[in-house]
Design a protein around this motif. Sequence first.
Motif, mmCIF file in Angstrom:
data_model
loop_
_atom_site.group_PDB
_atom_site.id
_atom_site.type_symbol
_atom_site.label_atom_id
_atom_site.label_comp_id
_atom_site.label_asym_id
_atom_site.label_seq_id
_atom_site.Cartn_x
_atom_site.Cartn_y
_atom_site.Cartn_z
ATOM 1 N N THR A 59 10.141 -42.680 -12.208
ATOM 2 C CA THR A 59 11.075 -43.493 -12.801
ATOM 3 C C THR A 59 11.823 -44.451 -11.974
ATOM 4 O OG1 THR A 59 11.669 -41.801 -14.579
ATOM 5 C CG2 THR A 59 13.292 -43.510 -14.262
ATOM 6 N N ASP A 60 12.488 -43.976 -10.529
ATOM 7 C CA ASP A 60 12.913 -44.559 -9.658
ATOM 8 C C ASP A 60 11.955 -45.134 -8.536
ATOM 9 O OD1 ASP A 60 15.616 -44.136 -10.700
ATOM 10 O OD2 ASP A 60 15.820 -42.275 -9.708
ATOM 11 N N TYR A 61 10.858 -44.381 -8.487
ATOM 12 C CA TYR A 61 9.651 -44.625 -7.643
ATOM 13 C C TYR A 61 8.478 -44.186 -8.031
ATOM 14 C CZ TYR A 61 9.957 -40.037 -5.720
ATOM 15 O OH TYR A 61 9.952 -38.858 -5.390
ATOM 16 N N THR A 62 7.468 -44.894 -7.554
ATOM 17 C CA THR A 62 6.043 -44.101 -7.728
ATOM 18 C C THR A 62 5.288 -43.987 -6.307
ATOM 19 O OG1 THR A 62 5.035 -46.266 -8.092
ATOM 20 C CG2 THR A 62 5.677 -45.089 -10.071
ATOM 21 N N GLY A 63 4.515 -43.095 -6.386
ATOM 22 C CA GLY A 63 4.040 -42.745 -5.127
ATOM 23 C C GLY A 63 4.742 -41.758 -4.189
ATOM 24 N N GLY A 64 4.673 -42.098 -3.009
ATOM 25 C CA GLY A 64 5.768 -41.254 -2.252
ATOM 26 C C GLY A 64 5.630 -39.482 -2.147
ATOM 27 N N GLU A 65 4.512 -39.136 -2.525
ATOM 28 C CA GLU A 65 4.273 -37.657 -2.444
ATOM 29 C C GLU A 65 4.372 -37.026 -1.260
ATOM 30 O OE1 GLU A 65 1.846 -39.676 -5.771
ATOM 31 O OE2 GLU A 65 1.952 -39.678 -3.583
ATOM 32 N N PHE A 66 5.083 -35.841 -1.212
ATOM 33 C CA PHE A 66 5.098 -35.089 0.100
ATOM 34 C C PHE A 66 3.882 -34.403 0.633
ATOM 35 C CE2 PHE A 66 6.958 -32.060 3.218
ATOM 36 C CZ PHE A 66 7.869 -32.679 3.796
ATOM 37 N N LEU A 67 3.588 -34.690 1.733
ATOM 38 C CA LEU A 67 2.449 -34.152 2.324
ATOM 39 C C LEU A 67 2.392 -33.223 3.392
ATOM 40 C CD1 LEU A 67 0.355 -37.645 2.835
ATOM 41 C CD2 LEU A 67 0.495 -36.521 0.808
ATOM 42 N N ILE A 68 1.814 -32.172 3.423
ATOM 43 C CA ILE A 68 1.419 -30.862 4.394
ATOM 44 C C ILE A 68 0.092 -30.947 4.453
ATOM 45 C CG2 ILE A 68 1.957 -28.447 4.956
ATOM 46 C CD1 ILE A 68 4.270 -28.801 2.946
ATOM 47 N N VAL A 69 -0.285 -30.697 6.106
ATOM 48 C CA VAL A 69 -1.589 -30.591 6.390
ATOM 49 C C VAL A 69 -1.389 -29.390 7.409
ATOM 50 C CG1 VAL A 69 -3.245 -31.633 7.532
ATOM 51 C CG2 VAL A 69 -2.226 -32.957 5.963
ATOM 52 N N GLU A 70 -2.332 -28.401 7.112
ATOM 53 C CA GLU A 70 -2.531 -27.243 8.035
ATOM 54 C C GLU A 70 -3.646 -27.251 8.743
ATOM 55 O OE1 GLU A 70 -3.261 -22.711 6.934
ATOM 56 O OE2 GLU A 70 -1.434 -23.436 6.334
ATOM 57 N N GLN A 71 -3.870 -27.145 10.029
ATOM 58 C CA GLN A 71 -5.276 -27.067 10.773
ATOM 59 C C GLN A 71 -5.533 -25.637 10.867
ATOM 60 O OE1 GLN A 71 -4.882 -28.944 14.684
ATOM 61 N NE2 GLN A 71 -6.372 -27.676 15.225
ATOM 62 N N ARG A 72 -6.469 -25.323 10.130
ATOM 63 C CA ARG A 72 -6.882 -23.898 10.085
ATOM 64 C C ARG A 72 -7.770 -23.540 11.160
ATOM 65 N NH1 ARG A 72 -10.005 -23.186 4.873
ATOM 66 N NH2 ARG A 72 -10.886 -25.064 5.412
ATOM 67 N N PRO A 73 -7.812 -22.417 11.837
ATOM 68 C CA PRO A 73 -8.511 -21.914 12.908
ATOM 69 C C PRO A 73 -9.985 -21.957 12.566
ATOM 70 C CG PRO A 73 -6.630 -20.303 12.654
ATOM 71 C CD PRO A 73 -6.848 -21.336 11.331
ATOM 72 N N ALA B 59 -11.657 -24.141 11.233
ATOM 73 C CA ALA B 59 -12.222 -24.809 9.991
ATOM 74 C C ALA B 59 -11.568 -26.055 9.688
ATOM 75 C CB ALA B 59 -11.850 -23.543 8.789
ATOM 76 N N GLN B 60 -12.119 -26.934 8.926
ATOM 77 C CA GLN B 60 -11.402 -28.118 8.662
ATOM 78 C C GLN B 60 -9.960 -27.742 7.940
ATOM 79 O OE1 GLN B 60 -14.148 -30.388 5.914
ATOM 80 N NE2 GLN B 60 -15.678 -30.405 7.375
ATOM 81 N N SER B 61 -8.984 -29.103 8.199
ATOM 82 C CA SER B 61 -7.503 -28.975 7.826
ATOM 83 C C SER B 61 -7.633 -28.961 6.291
ATOM 84 C CB SER B 61 -7.244 -30.002 8.249
ATOM 85 O OG SER B 61 -6.958 -30.223 9.635
ATOM 86 N N LYS B 62 -6.485 -28.334 5.893
ATOM 87 C CA LYS B 62 -5.986 -28.117 4.255
ATOM 88 C C LYS B 62 -5.015 -28.735 3.978
ATOM 89 C CE LYS B 62 -4.146 -24.106 3.058
ATOM 90 N NZ LYS B 62 -3.908 -22.689 2.608
ATOM 91 N N ALA B 63 -4.762 -29.789 2.914
ATOM 92 C CA ALA B 63 -3.937 -30.460 2.722
ATOM 93 C C ALA B 63 -3.105 -29.977 1.290
ATOM 94 C CB ALA B 63 -4.274 -31.856 2.444
ATOM 95 N N THR B 64 -1.800 -30.207 1.307
ATOM 96 C CA THR B 64 -0.969 -29.736 -0.026
ATOM 97 C C THR B 64 -0.291 -31.233 -0.240
ATOM 98 O OG1 THR B 64 -0.813 -27.278 0.558
ATOM 99 C CG2 THR B 64 0.806 -28.292 -0.904
ATOM 100 N N VAL B 65 -0.271 -31.386 -1.599
ATOM 101 C CA VAL B 65 0.441 -32.583 -1.847
ATOM 102 C C VAL B 65 1.662 -32.070 -2.957
ATOM 103 C CG1 VAL B 65 0.400 -34.787 -3.067
ATOM 104 C CG2 VAL B 65 -1.455 -34.075 -1.664
ATOM 105 N N SER B 66 2.918 -32.678 -2.795
ATOM 106 C CA SER B 66 3.865 -32.189 -3.582
ATOM 107 C C SER B 66 4.786 -33.381 -3.959
ATOM 108 C CB SER B 66 4.743 -31.225 -2.963
ATOM 109 O OG SER B 66 4.053 -29.943 -2.449
ATOM 110 N N VAL B 67 5.122 -33.185 -5.314
ATOM 111 C CA VAL B 67 5.988 -34.324 -5.983
ATOM 112 C C VAL B 67 7.511 -33.707 -5.728
ATOM 113 C CG1 VAL B 67 6.557 -35.620 -7.972
ATOM 114 C CG2 VAL B 67 4.247 -35.357 -7.154
ATOM 115 N N LEU B 68 8.465 -34.398 -5.173
ATOM 116 C CA LEU B 68 9.862 -33.979 -5.139
ATOM 117 C C LEU B 68 10.389 -34.271 -6.262
ATOM 118 C CD1 LEU B 68 10.502 -34.864 -1.243
ATOM 119 C CD2 LEU B 68 9.891 -32.595 -2.144
ATOM 120 N N GLU B 69 10.700 -33.407 -6.949
ATOM 121 C CA GLU B 69 11.666 -33.617 -8.348
ATOM 122 C C GLU B 69 13.032 -33.881 -7.610
ATOM 123 O OE1 GLU B 69 10.531 -34.055 -11.197
ATOM 124 O OE2 GLU B 69 8.449 -33.254 -10.796
#
Length: 242
Positions: free
Chosen positions: A168-182, A184-194
């Motif tokens: 509503t006030d904005y679009t996009g701008g998701e919060f990203l978290i990237v974990e470098q696994r031992p 192994a390839q990295s794992k990403a988590t995408v969250s929308v901040l309500e």
Amino acid sequence: MSGRNAAAAPADRVDAQSWSSLLDEVDAYGCAATGPILSPQECAAVTDLWEDLPRFRSTVDMARYRFGEGTYRYFAEPVPEPIMRLRAAFYRKLLPLARSWAERLGDPAPWPDEFADWLDACHVAGQTEPTPILLRYTAGDWNALHRDLYGELVFPLQVVIGLDRPGTDYTGGEFLIVEQRPRAQSKATVSVLEQGHALIFTTRNRPTASSRGWSRAPVRHGVSRVRSGLRHTLGLVLHDAE
């Protein structure tokens, strides 16, 4: 929000969250979203502080330092009391998990029971600058992946609270978290901040089980490109800075 929770203070709403499940989720995945912490009116009151420049000790243009695009401001002393109460409330609830992670990784656990005592320890170590930040993104802005480490004394978890309405006030701008696994390839988590909700996430490393015991998985966070509108967030780092 309605009923009793609407009348509660923000720090009381922190206490009222389902902490057993939240801590389990943070432990398993490195992040977890809470329910409402700030009302829309409280979110607006925090956002309105942006123009009150004497409340801030510095303003950072992300592009200047190649942090991305956007702007954030560090609160100056005295940090608004409601924000300090929020920091203390989250610290108390996250402290058991912080200590558990330190034990698993064989690290020191220098965090006392009380948040005020922890800040005193930071200040004795030369980390005297407050770290709560107000962030502002316009269309096209983004934040590069990073970690908020401001000295030797670090609390391993931190919090960000959304202040505007996604979609509503904005679009996009998701919060990203990237974990470098031992190994192994990295794992990403995408969250929308309500709006008014908090996201708890890893500051630096997360312990992950391996065949050799516990390993450190480095974690970084950032923000995807804001496609339209205006996005504000309140960042609560739970240690002070050099």
